[in-house]
Every structure is written in structure tokens, then in C-alpha cells.
Design an enzyme around this catalytic site. Structure first.
Site, short mmCIF file in Angstrom:
data_model
loop_
_atom_site.label_atom_id
_atom_site.label_comp_id
_atom_site.label_asym_id
_atom_site.label_seq_id
_atom_site.Cartn_x
_atom_site.Cartn_y
_atom_site.Cartn_z
NE ARG A 287 17.06 -13.84 -20.97
CZ ARG A 287 16.90 -12.67 -21.58
NH1 ARG A 287 15.84 -12.45 -22.32
NH2 ARG A 287 17.81 -11.71 -21.45
CE LYS B 86 15.03 -5.06 -25.95
NZ LYS B 86 14.99 -5.32 -24.50
NE ARG C 28 20.61 -1.88 -23.99
CZ ARG C 28 20.20 -3.05 -24.45
NH1 ARG C 28 19.92 -3.20 -25.72
NH2 ARG C 28 20.05 -4.05 -23.62
NE ARG D 76 20.93 -7.71 -18.85
CZ ARG D 76 20.49 -8.97 -18.94
NH1 ARG D 76 20.88 -9.87 -18.05
NH2 ARG D 76 19.67 -9.30 -19.89
NE ARG E 28 21.92 -12.42 -22.69
CZ ARG E 28 21.11 -11.41 -22.98
NH1 ARG E 28 20.11 -11.59 -23.85
NH2 ARG E 28 21.29 -10.23 -22.43
#
Ligand SMILES: Nc1ncnc2c1ncn2[C@@H]1O[C@H](COP(=O)(O)OP(=O)(O)O)[C@@H](O)[C@H]1O
Length: 194
Positions: free
Chosen positions: A128, A14, A89, A146, A134
Site C-alpha cells: 500500500r 482497522k 495502544r 511498528r 505514508r
């Protein structure tokens, strides 16, 4: 105004697609995840509140998220379009967004699902993690939490927009360029109908 929801599980691309769209159109990009991370890095009360949820891979409570989103939209009254990335969400977030759009005399034009399977997601996010910095990208169990939250709480939002005839699906495992081309085609249809 053209308003688009980029929808999909964590790691579905996204953010990448939002950036490509911002480069091409003059749209405002609103990523609730980026906003929370910004609050976190400035150590604001909102950031402190969001941290425990984010680190565990849980959703931040709706009230907090909706208030933050609403404020950001209010700050930009003259935009030609908005790309919503990571919002809505949950069903209550979708209902709140609907109310907000109606208040502003505008509407959501499309929701695009970037469809990616869970194994690809885990691989992408672990890949990543080194560069994203993160905390929620580092551990496989947090990534899977998640993803589960996406399936349980977020995927019903797709049906909400599907019933309105606004939901579209794109294969998110294609190259970023190929995904962008499909998104462009969907936006093109919408702009012609205006
Ligand atoms: N709309 C939202 N509602 C609740 N929590 C959110 C929302 N957007 C972001 N968050 C919080 O921020 C975290 C990171 O979001 P995001 O950057 O969109 O990451 P990803 O899509 O990769 O999981 C989420 O796991 C959640 O804790």
C-alpha cells in the site's frame, strides 16, 4: 451508546473496517493515526512533535496522544457510538480511556482484535506504500519496528479487556467482507444486550 475498539497490528485492516462500520452505523470514527497525519499536513505544533516519532515507527508519547483523543471525544457529545481505531495502544492509554468513558457515563462494549501474522503485514504495508503516501510505510525496518511496538506495548491492552470479558478475536487475513461479517455479528450481540 455503543463503543468499539478496533485493535490489531499495523496493516491489520482497522481503517478499512472502520470505514465499513461508519457507512453502516452512525458511529463516530476516531483514528489517532489519521489525526496525527492531519496535524502533520497542517504543520501544527502537535504535528511537528509527532512527526519524528511517526517517521521512525515509534509511539507518540501517551500524554500527547491522550490529550488529543480526549479533545476529539469532547467535541462530539451526542454521538450514538464511537469506533476507536489505533487507540488505546498502551496500558496508560487504556486506563485513560476507561476514566474518560466513566466520566461520560458510558463504557467500552467490545474490543476486536484483527489477527494478522507479521509476514502478511509487511507484504500488505509495502503493497500500500505507493498509494498511502505514508513515510512510515516505505521501509521494511520501520514496518517491523511498528510491529514490534505492537507486540511489546500494545498487545497487553488486549489482556486488559479480556479480563473484563470484552475482548474478541477475528481472523484478519480473511477478505474485508468476511471480516466485516464477523464484526457485525459481534456488534449485533452487544446491541441485543443493551
Ligand atoms: N494511540 C497512539 N499512541 C501513540 N502513537 C500513536 C497512536 N496512534 C497513532 N500513533 C502514531 O501514529 C503512527 C501511525 O498510526 P496508524 O495510522 O494507526 O498506523 P498503523 O496502525 O498502520 O501503524 C504510529 O506509528 C504512531 O507513531
Amino acid at each position: 451508546m455503543y463503543n468499539l475498539i478496533l485493535f490489531g497490528p499495523p496493516g491489520s485492516g482497522k481503517g478499512t473496517q472502520a470505514q465499513l462500520l461508519v457507512d453502516k452505523h452512525d458511529f463516530l470514527h476516531i483514528s489517532t493515526g489519521d489525526m496525527f497525519r492531519e496535524e502533520l499536513s497542517r504543520n501544527t505544533p502537535l504535528g511537528q512533535e509527532a512527526r519524528s516519532y511517526m517517521d521512525a515507527g515509534h509511539l507518540v508519547p501517551d500524554e500527547v496522544t491522550i490529550a488529543m483523543l480526549r479533545k476529539r471525544v469532547d467535541q462530539h457529545p451526542d454521538v450514538t457510538g464511537i469506533i476507536f481505531d489505533g487507540f488505546p495502544r498502551t496500558d496508560p492509554q487504556a486506563a485513560a480511556l476507561n476514566d474518560l468513558m466513566r466520566e461520560k457515563d458510558t463504557q467500552i462494549n467490545a474490543l476486536i482484535l484483527l489477527d494478522v501474522d507479521v509476514d502478511t503485514i509487511v507484504q500488505r504495508i509495502l503493497g500500500r506504500a505507493a498509494t498511502s503516501g505514508r513515510a512510515d510505510d516505505l521501509k521494511e525496518d520501520v514496518i517491523r519496528t511498528r510491529y514490534r511496538n505492537f507486540v511489546n506495548y500494545t498487545s497487553p491492552v488486549y489482556d486488559f479487556y479480556d479480563e473484563l470479558g470484552l475482548a474478541r478475536r477475528v481472523d484478519g487475513t480473511l477478505t474485508p467482507e468476511a471480516v466485516a461479517a464477523e464484526i457485525d455479528a459481534i456488534i449485533g450481540e452487544g446491541l441485543q444486550n443493551d
